[in-house]
Enzyme design. Structure first.
Site, PDB file in Angstrom:
ATOM      1  N   SER A  21       0.822  -1.208   0.000  1.00 44.40           N
ATOM      2  CA  SER A  21       0.000   0.000   0.000  1.00 44.40           C
ATOM      3  C   SER A  21       0.862   1.266   0.000  1.00 44.40           C
ATOM      4  O   SER A  21       1.902   1.323   0.651  1.00 44.40           O
ATOM      5  CB  SER A  21      -0.880  -0.015   1.254  1.00 44.40           C
ATOM      6  N   ASN A  69       9.320   8.939   3.998  1.00 42.77           N
ATOM      7  CA  ASN A  69       8.179   9.637   3.437  1.00 42.77           C
ATOM      8  C   ASN A  69       7.290  10.114   4.567  1.00 42.77           C
ATOM      9  O   ASN A  69       7.279   9.555   5.659  1.00 42.77           O
ATOM     10  CB  ASN A  69       7.388   8.747   2.472  1.00 42.77           C
ATOM     11  N   CYS A 130       0.406   3.671  10.455  1.00 42.79           N
ATOM     12  CA  CYS A 130       0.929   4.802   9.682  1.00 42.79           C
ATOM     13  C   CYS A 130       1.608   5.791  10.623  1.00 42.79           C
ATOM     14  O   CYS A 130       0.968   6.308  11.545  1.00 42.79           O
ATOM     15  CB  CYS A 130      -0.175   5.521   8.913  1.00 42.79           C
ATOM     16  N   ILE A 191       6.627  -5.208   7.732  1.00 41.85           N
ATOM     17  CA  ILE A 191       6.493  -4.087   8.640  1.00 41.85           C
ATOM     18  C   ILE A 191       6.049  -2.826   7.895  1.00 41.85           C
ATOM     19  O   ILE A 191       6.329  -2.703   6.695  1.00 41.85           O
ATOM     20  CB  ILE A 191       7.831  -3.753   9.370  1.00 41.85           C
TER      21      ILE A 191
END
Lengths: 303, 252
Positions: A21, A69, A130, A191
């Site tokens: 993803s 990121n 996240c 992970i």
């Protein structure tokens, strides 16, 4: 002919190669480069209840053998996904999972419920990891209590495969894995990125607008392998391994450590055809070592 | 994804070089403003591809030109390419500058430093359409003005340098041509402060303006969402929605 099929809880994949993803858009971005029907599965971009603009630019820093990121789950929300994106991707001949994230448990529940009725989506990847959002995200995945709670509540409303994506930013990952397994997770992926930071020394400022961000790429592979091995040894449900996979050898290492499937992430940015190369490399490896099925090497690490 | 052969690596001076890449196969059609993503090597410091704008395409010779300034490790390594080396590229990427349909269009192309790169190809495409444009090229010094001869093949060249070593002294926005002529469309590529000044000038004259952004990016094809710019439509990827933007779309 080697058998590449693997079983992930309720879902069977034609082969163990998936894309991670946030690195593969909705698959459409890669259609010019590869035949999507060849890969085992796609996990589409993190989807939230409401539309999110994500974090301010700059959101990316290249680091030695990796990148940080801080995109922050930019997406147009689950309604948009259901009405505008799903119709364009539903006929891809591969297993499409939707990565689901939220700021509150209710966000997760409503989002998962809305995805339940999509015929061509066999499962969701519950993102409790996240690192780039102010509320929710990783906060849910860093304690057994909150991780259990999210999975328990989503399990009540979502009938198909729930793959739970774990954060590496914890003291004992096996403990979290056991907690989500106990609440009905069908499989566990790991992970997510490792919380990191980059500094511009000349300007004496952080590189990212958010100061910290998530590290991915080959730099994290040893950590990822270790965690996949620990989790695979702790739980009974299938594990999906990822973290810095650049080639077939990397992927095979994750399978040997106990992963039933793997996800390719950052490598897609550098070589958009890498997933096919990894698939072909796994097949070659199995033939070369006279294995008739990829399942023969899952967890086959000799220790 | 294509492997191209380095036909020539011209060192223009110690800061800039021009890579002329060739291919045994026919190059795909490329439009001015588009860019390529170059794989540098597999070393730890140059992990990601480098986005480089298309400087010129010579379809007759099947050549792609990349004009590059040495900024960091990636561009330094590319500067050491030798004839015969293979480079792996993703191309062509991004959108392109608008080519007007009206042959009488009065067009100004404003470039600064290595930002002049896409304007050469744009100028050549405009000339193919029968439009002779004005180029306004600026640099810190004479040393930063590149490819002046090539530019003069496609249009009228005006120059500025900050130190006055070539052309008019000052910034591009100080050039006398801006007070003397009226344009239908202004295109720009260069450092952000320069493009913002050009955009402000265009706005003051009620002239449309297109700029090319160069945000840092990981993929170059809309998958990573790292290169976003703030626009009237929210965060949009520079690699797929741009790199060329009409300044009315940007929150400048």
């Amino acid at each position: 002919m080697v058998d590449l099929k693997v079983k992930l809880g309720q879902v069977e994949l034609k082969n163990p190669v998936m894309t991670a993803s946030g690195t593969f858009g909705y698959g459409t971005e890669y259609q010019d480069f590869i035949d999507l029907s060849r890969i085992g599965g796609i996990v589409v971009k993190g989807t939230t209840l409401r539309s999110r603009q994500g974090n301010a630019y700059p959101r990316m820093a290249e680091t030695p053998l990796g990148m940080l990121n801080a995109v922050g789950l930019q997406n147009k929300g689950v309604d948009y996904f259901v009405n505008n994106i799903y119709p364009t991707i539903k006929d891809f001949e591969t297993a499409i999972f939707v990565n689901v994230s939220g700021s509150t448990i209710d966000d997760y529940i409503i989002t998962a419920e809305m995805l339940n009725d999509l015929d061509r989506i066999p499962g969701i990847e519950l993102n409790i990891s996240c690192p780039n959002v102010k509320e929710g995200g990783m906060a849910f995945g860093t304690s057994c209590l909150s991780a259990s709670q999210v999975v328990r509540e989503v399990r009540k409303v979502y009938k198909k495969e729930i793959m739970v994506k774990l954060s590496p930013n914890v003291t004992d990952i096996a403990e979290i894995a056991l907690a989500v397994e106990a609440e009905g997770a069908d499989s566990i992926s790991l992970i997510n990125t490792i919380l990191g930071m980059a500094i511009n020394a000349e300007k004496r400022i952080p590189v990212l607008s958010t100061i910290t961000g998530g590290l991915s790429g080959p730099a994290v592979k040893p950590v990822a392998l270790r965690m996949v091995w620990q989790v695979a040894n702790a739980v009974k449900v299938p594990v999906i391994g990822m973290g810095g996979i650049m080639n077939a050898t990397d992927a095979i290492e994750f399978l040997l450590a106990g992963a039933s499937a793997i996800q390719i992430g950052t490598a897609n940015f550098i070589d958009p055809t890498v997933s096919i190369k990894v698939l072909e490399g796994i097949e070659d490896y199995l033939k070369r070592h006279n294995f008739s099925s990829v399942n023969d090497i899952i967890g086959a690490l000799e220790v | 994804m294509l492997d191209l052969i380095v036909k020539e690596n011209k060192q223009l001076n110690n800061q800039y070089f021009l890579l002329i890449l060739g291919s045994p196969d026919e190059l795909p059609e490329m439009y001015p403003g588009q860019f390529v993503e170059v794989r540098v090597d597999n070393s730890p410091e140059t992990f990601l591809r480098r986005p480089i704008s298309i400087n010129f395409v010579d379809y007759k010779r099947n050549e792609l030109w990349l004009l590059i300034q040495i900024i960091g490790e990636g561009t330094r390594k590319l500067s050491t390419c030798k004839q015969g080396d293979l480079l792996n590229l993703l191309l062509p990427l991004g959108n392109s500058y608008t080519i007007p349909t009206n042959e009488d269009s009065k067009l100004l192309l404003v470039g600064g430093g290595v930002g002049i790169a896409p304007l050469l190809y744009l100028g050549s495409k405009l000339k193919e359409k029968g439009i002779i444009c004005d180029f306004l090229l600026g640099g810190r010094s004479k040393y930063n003005l590149l490819q002046l001869e090539e530019f003069s093949n496609f249009g009228n060249v005006f120059t500025t340098t900050e130190d006055g070593t070539y052309g008019e002294k000052g910034f591009v926005t100080n050039h006398s041509i801006l007070t003397n002529k009226k344009y239908d469309l202004i295109y720009s590529c260069g450092p952000t402060p320069m493009m913002k000044a050009v955009a402000a000038y265009a706005k003051s004259k009620n002239t449309e303006c297109e700029v090319s952004l160069e945000n840092t990016m990981a993929c170059g094809f809309g998958a990573c969402l790292c290169c976003v710019t703030d626009s009237v439509d929210g965060h949009v990827c520079v690699c797929t929605e741009g790199p060329v933007f009409n300044t009315s779309k940007l929150k400048w």
